[in-house]
Design a protein around this motif. Structure first.
Motif, short mmCIF file in Angstrom:
data_model
loop_
_atom_site.label_atom_id
_atom_site.label_comp_id
_atom_site.label_asym_id
_atom_site.label_seq_id
_atom_site.Cartn_x
_atom_site.Cartn_y
_atom_site.Cartn_z
N ILE A 1 30.31 47.93 40.27
CA ILE A 1 29.66 46.65 40.57
C ILE A 1 30.77 45.72 41.07
O ILE A 1 31.67 45.36 40.32
N LYS A 2 30.70 45.35 42.35
CA LYS A 2 31.74 44.50 42.93
C LYS A 2 31.30 43.06 43.10
O LYS A 2 32.12 42.18 43.35
N GLN A 3 30.00 42.83 42.96
CA GLN A 3 29.48 41.47 43.14
C GLN A 3 28.16 41.34 42.38
O GLN A 3 27.36 42.26 42.36
N ILE A 4 27.96 40.19 41.72
CA ILE A 4 26.71 39.92 41.01
C ILE A 4 26.15 38.60 41.53
O ILE A 4 26.83 37.57 41.50
N GLN A 5 24.91 38.64 41.99
CA GLN A 5 24.23 37.42 42.41
C GLN A 5 23.25 37.01 41.32
O GLN A 5 22.39 37.79 40.92
N VAL A 6 23.40 35.79 40.82
CA VAL A 6 22.55 35.25 39.77
C VAL A 6 21.77 34.09 40.35
O VAL A 6 22.35 33.20 40.99
N ALA A 7 20.44 34.08 40.15
CA ALA A 7 19.62 33.02 40.73
C ALA A 7 18.45 32.68 39.83
O ALA A 7 17.98 33.52 39.06
N ASP A 8 17.99 31.44 39.94
CA ASP A 8 16.76 30.99 39.29
C ASP A 8 15.65 31.12 40.32
O ASP A 8 15.55 30.32 41.25
N LYS A 9 14.85 32.18 40.20
CA LYS A 9 13.86 32.54 41.21
C LYS A 9 12.89 31.39 41.48
O LYS A 9 12.33 30.80 40.55
N GLY A 10 12.74 31.07 42.78
CA GLY A 10 11.83 30.00 43.16
C GLY A 10 12.45 28.63 43.14
O GLY A 10 11.79 27.63 43.41
N HIS A 11 13.76 28.55 42.78
CA HIS A 11 14.47 27.27 42.74
C HIS A 11 15.77 27.41 43.55
O HIS A 11 16.12 28.50 44.01
N PHE A 12 16.50 26.31 43.69
CA PHE A 12 17.68 26.35 44.56
C PHE A 12 18.93 26.90 43.87
O PHE A 12 19.90 27.26 44.53
N GLY A 13 18.92 26.99 42.54
CA GLY A 13 20.13 27.39 41.80
C GLY A 13 20.51 28.84 42.04
O GLY A 13 19.69 29.74 41.85
N LYS A 14 21.75 29.04 42.48
CA LYS A 14 22.21 30.41 42.76
C LYS A 14 23.74 30.44 42.70
O LYS A 14 24.40 29.49 43.12
N VAL A 15 24.29 31.52 42.16
CA VAL A 15 25.74 31.68 42.12
C VAL A 15 26.09 33.15 42.32
O VAL A 15 25.34 34.03 41.88
N THR A 16 27.19 33.42 43.00
CA THR A 16 27.65 34.79 43.23
C THR A 16 29.02 34.98 42.59
O THR A 16 29.95 34.19 42.85
N LEU A 17 29.13 35.98 41.73
CA LEU A 17 30.40 36.31 41.07
C LEU A 17 30.99 37.54 41.75
O LEU A 17 30.29 38.55 41.92
N LYS A 18 32.26 37.45 42.18
CA LYS A 18 32.87 38.53 42.96
C LYS A 18 34.11 39.08 42.25
O LYS A 18 34.93 38.31 41.74
N ALA A 19 34.25 40.40 42.25
CA ALA A 19 35.44 41.04 41.69
C ALA A 19 36.68 40.61 42.45
O ALA A 19 37.74 40.38 41.86
N SER A 20 36.57 40.50 43.76
CA SER A 20 37.73 40.15 44.60
C SER A 20 38.29 38.79 44.24
O SER A 20 39.50 38.57 44.31
N GLU A 21 37.43 37.85 43.82
CA GLU A 21 37.89 36.53 43.43
C GLU A 21 38.72 36.57 42.16
O GLU A 21 39.56 35.70 41.92
N GLN A 22 38.49 37.59 41.32
CA GLN A 22 39.24 37.75 40.07
C GLN A 22 40.40 38.74 40.20
O GLN A 22 41.07 39.06 39.22
N ASN A 23 40.62 39.24 41.42
CA ASN A 23 41.68 40.23 41.68
C ASN A 23 41.54 41.49 40.81
O ASN A 23 42.52 42.03 40.30
N VAL A 24 40.31 41.91 40.63
CA VAL A 24 40.02 43.17 39.93
C VAL A 24 39.21 44.05 40.87
O VAL A 24 38.51 43.55 41.76
N PRO A 25 39.30 45.38 40.71
CA PRO A 25 38.59 46.27 41.64
C PRO A 25 37.08 46.22 41.49
O PRO A 25 36.35 46.50 42.43
N GLN A 26 36.61 45.85 40.29
CA GLN A 26 35.17 45.83 40.03
C GLN A 26 34.89 44.97 38.82
O GLN A 26 35.78 44.73 37.99
N LEU A 27 33.67 44.48 38.69
CA LEU A 27 33.27 43.70 37.51
C LEU A 27 32.80 44.62 36.39
O LEU A 27 32.74 44.22 35.23
N GLY A 28 32.47 45.83 36.76
CA GLY A 28 31.99 46.83 35.81
C GLY A 28 31.47 48.02 36.59
O GLY A 28 31.68 48.12 37.81
N VAL A 29 30.80 48.92 35.91
CA VAL A 29 30.22 50.09 36.56
C VAL A 29 28.85 50.36 35.96
O VAL A 29 28.52 49.90 34.87
N VAL A 30 28.05 51.12 36.71
CA VAL A 30 26.76 51.60 36.20
C VAL A 30 26.84 53.12 36.13
O VAL A 30 27.31 53.77 37.08
#
Length: 398
Positions: A86-115
């Motif tokens: 998992i290299k990127q996670i998009q979190v949003a409040d469906k039907g509203h404007f709130g949204k944020v994207t968390l990226k592994a690259s921004e934290q200088n790690v290869p991934q945020l986790g794995v599945v």
């Protein structure tokens, strides 16, 4: 006569297996362990397109790196062979404007986790355990009687075999029978009045190692990347019966409407599983010569994928405490030792339980001021690297 072991672990699924390998690794494979598991694994039936999956945070993988089986790579390297990053996670409040994207690259790690598919992980763990001469598997078998004295625990199994140990570990899942037999009740703290529908889906476009978590009026909706164009779906709803009764094509149509066309068309869905969602925990995570871990200790809402990773942190700390006592030649089932384990883990457990429960309360509330607050919160996080760093580090399990 009972066969003597240092530790008996009841429950041979992922939690029990990882704990056994951690204990073995941290004692240079000298500690003797019995695993009692009631079901024979059938990886062929559990695998393939229908395979259920779990998400492991990067922090959990780091702990797996410290676990080295008798033969082969450390556990993290073994898992990496069968996992999807998992290299990127998009979190949003469906039907509203709130949204944020968390990226592994921004934290200088290869991934945020794995599945990883549970069937593939189970196969890996079983292969690792089979190499350990100090770990003995009693499967299929169940515990019928538990007797505890001041010095040890004695178990009578369904087939009449007797085992004794200094320490007994309940890793037998929700509503643990071992905990109950030892006088520890499981307490339900909250009914979320939601059910999680779990399935795998195939899309027409590649996910690019993205994960998605949307909050809806019904509950959280998540898609996690698997190999190829496959994704693991966790869809939390208030009335699961209707969705479960739909044909595959009808279900895919509903799914398309819910998620949109960001990754093209939903082409195929696996067998669907449904689980009612509650918050529960054991009254205590320790008792006389007993430790309780995994879902036997606490069962959380799947929002943000925190439950399994919390359980891994629990068993890692337990393995460290027990291995240290064993290596020093001390009693590994001593109550003071188990109390140290419980004390060390209480803060993290309470924090995660409160955080996941709080998320559900905030994002299921339709009162306008609460809606505005949570959306401005997501908007603020999306524009603040400090806030993203804080949230991402929590997601990483550090």
């Amino acid at each position: 006569m009972a066969t003597e072991f240092d530790v008996v672990i009841v429950g041979g699924a992922v939690t029990g297996s990882v704990l056994a390998l951690a204990l073995s690794s941290f004692t240079q494979h000298k500690i003797s362990i019995a695993i009692v598991e009631k079901s024979l694994p059938n990886y062929a039936q559990q695998g393939g397109f229908d395979a259920r999956s779990i998400a492991l945070a990067q922090g959990s993988l780091q702990k797996m790196r410290q676990i080295i089986p008798l033969v082969g790579n450390n556990l993290e390297a073994e898992i990496r062979e069968i996992a999807t990053p998992i290299k990127q996670i998009q979190v949003a409040d469906k039907g509203h404007f709130g949204k944020v994207t968390l990226k592994a690259s921004e934290q200088n790690v290869p991934q945020l986790g794995v599945v990883v598919e549970l069937a593939k992980l189970g196969k890996k763990l079983t292969a690792c355990i089979e190499q350990q001469t100090n770990i003995q598997l009693f499967c299929p078998n169940e515990v019928e009687v538990i007797k505890r004295s001041q010095q040890c625990c004695e178990l009578t199994l369904k087939n009449g075999e007797k085992l004794s140990s200094s320490l007994l570990v309940a890793a037998d899942g929700i509503q643990s029978q071992v905990a109950k037999m030892c006088g520890v009740e499981t307490v339900q703290l909250r009914d979320y009045v939601q059910s999680a529908i779990i399935a795998n889906v195939e899309l027409s476009e590649w996910h690019q190692h993205q994960a998605f978590e949307y909050f809806t009026e019904q509950g959280p909706f998540a898609l996690l990347p698997l190999s190829g164009n496959m994704m693991s779906l966790v869809w939390c709803v208030k009335n699961a019966d209707e969705l479960m009764q739909l044909s595959d094509n009808e279900f895919l149509s509903r799914l398309q409407h819910q998620f949109g066309w960001k990754l093209g068309q939903f082409l195929r869905v696996s067998k669907r599983f449904v689980y009612p969602l509650i918050l529960q925990k054991a009254e205590s995570h320790i008792h006389h010569r007993l430790a309780i871990v995994g879902n036997a200790a606490q069962m959380l809402h799947p929002v943000a994928g925190q439950g399994f990773n919390l359980g891994l942190r629990d068993l890692h700390v337990l393995a460290k405490w027990v291995a240290h006592a064993f290596n020093q030649g001390n009693d590994i089932g001593e109550f003071l030792l188990l109390a140290e384990f419980e004390n060390e883990r209480t803060e993290d457990q309470n924090r995660i339980m409160n955080a996941t429960s709080g998320l559900i309360s905030i994002f299921s509330c339709e009162i306008l001021p609460v809606q505005a607050m949570r959306n401005f919160g997501l908007f603020a996080v999306s524009h603040s690297k400090t806030a993203r760093d804080f949230i991402t580090n929590r997601a990483l399990g550090w």
